[in-house]
Design a protein around this motif. Structure first.
Motif, mmCIF file in Angstrom:
data_model
loop_
_atom_site.group_PDB
_atom_site.id
_atom_site.type_symbol
_atom_site.label_atom_id
_atom_site.label_comp_id
_atom_site.label_asym_id
_atom_site.label_seq_id
_atom_site.Cartn_x
_atom_site.Cartn_y
_atom_site.Cartn_z
ATOM 1 N N LEU A 66 40.696 39.346 22.992
ATOM 2 C CA LEU A 66 41.036 39.926 24.295
ATOM 3 C C LEU A 66 40.393 41.306 24.484
ATOM 4 N N ILE A 67 40.319 42.090 23.401
ATOM 5 C CA ILE A 67 39.642 43.385 23.493
ATOM 6 C C ILE A 67 38.164 43.173 23.819
ATOM 7 N N LEU A 69 36.807 40.562 25.336
ATOM 8 C CA LEU A 69 36.697 40.095 26.730
ATOM 9 C C LEU A 69 36.892 41.237 27.718
ATOM 10 N N GLY A 70 37.825 42.143 27.404
ATOM 11 C CA GLY A 70 38.036 43.309 28.269
ATOM 12 C C GLY A 70 36.803 44.185 28.335
ATOM 13 N N ALA A 71 36.140 44.375 27.196
ATOM 14 C CA ALA A 71 34.918 45.179 27.180
ATOM 15 C C ALA A 71 33.812 44.503 27.974
ATOM 16 N N SER A 73 34.298 42.496 30.526
ATOM 17 C CA SER A 73 34.651 42.480 31.951
ATOM 18 C C SER A 73 34.258 43.789 32.641
ATOM 19 N N LEU A 74 34.188 44.880 31.891
ATOM 20 C CA LEU A 74 33.762 46.145 32.483
ATOM 21 C C LEU A 74 32.286 46.128 32.862
ATOM 22 N N SER A 77 31.426 45.181 36.551
ATOM 23 C CA SER A 77 31.922 46.050 37.613
ATOM 24 C C SER A 77 30.995 47.253 37.745
ATOM 25 N N VAL A 86 33.560 52.226 26.031
ATOM 26 C CA VAL A 86 34.463 51.260 25.399
ATOM 27 C C VAL A 86 33.728 50.494 24.299
ATOM 28 N N ARG A 87 32.515 50.028 24.571
ATOM 29 C CA ARG A 87 31.754 49.301 23.556
ATOM 30 C C ARG A 87 31.446 50.185 22.352
#
Length: 173
Positions: A66-67, A69-71, A73-74, A77, A86-87
């Motif tokens: 999930l972490i 996938l969250g990275a 998803s940014l 955008s 984040v990466r």
């Protein structure tokens, strides 16, 4: 145009990696045991601990995924700078010793005011493992992206496939 090829080689690579990571150590362990009584006693005495270890690892794996996938998803955008930060943080945490990750989590939880049962829960261990292995999940997710998969996903959406079906049949292999 997109050509449909066999995905069997990808499944083969997955099973080879699982074999190397899981079956080889277990095989070495079982190969070194000369008496079956020892393994029976170990399972009888430690079955609860093994089940908890499996639960901790499963929660950590889901958290790391999930972490990652969250990275990812940014990236899609307008937050390119946040995605880079984040990466970078995820990749740096991958190389930090586990004791430093654990100490930072304990310090963070001590100042949070959460009850003691939360601060001493097994979920903290899962969170630490997820923080450590999110970089691996992110690398795997980045390597898994291909232009062909995007086209296949788009075609599957047009055919009415759900997100779960797209993930299962296109992304996972």
């Amino acid at each position: 145009t997109v050509e449909f090829g066999s995905q069997r080689w990808r499944w083969g690579v997955l099973f080879v990696l699982i074999g190397i990571c899981l079956l080889a150590p277990v095989g070495l362990l079982l190969g070194s045991i000369r008496d079956s009584r020892a393994i029976r006693e170990f399972i009888a005495l430690h079955s609860d601990e093994l089940a908890w270890s499996l639960a901790v690892s499963a929660v950590a794996a889901v958290g790391a995924y999930l972490i990652g996938l969250g990275a990812l998803s940014l990236e899609h955008s307008s937050r390119r700078i946040q995605a880079f930060v984040v990466r970078t943080t995820i990749f740096v945490a991958m190389f930090v010793p586990a004791s430093l990750v654990a100490a930072s989590l304990v310090t963070l939880l001590a100042g949070s005011g959460l009850p003691g049962w939360v601060r001493q829960s097994w979920l903290i261990v899962s969170a630490g493992q997820a923080a450590r292995f999110a970089g691996v999940a992110l690398v795997m997710l980045l390597l898994g992206r291909e232009a062909q998969e995007e086209h296949l996903s788009e075609m599957a959406r047009l055919d009415g496939a759900s997100s779960l079906q797209i993930w299962w049949h296109i992304r996972l292999p």
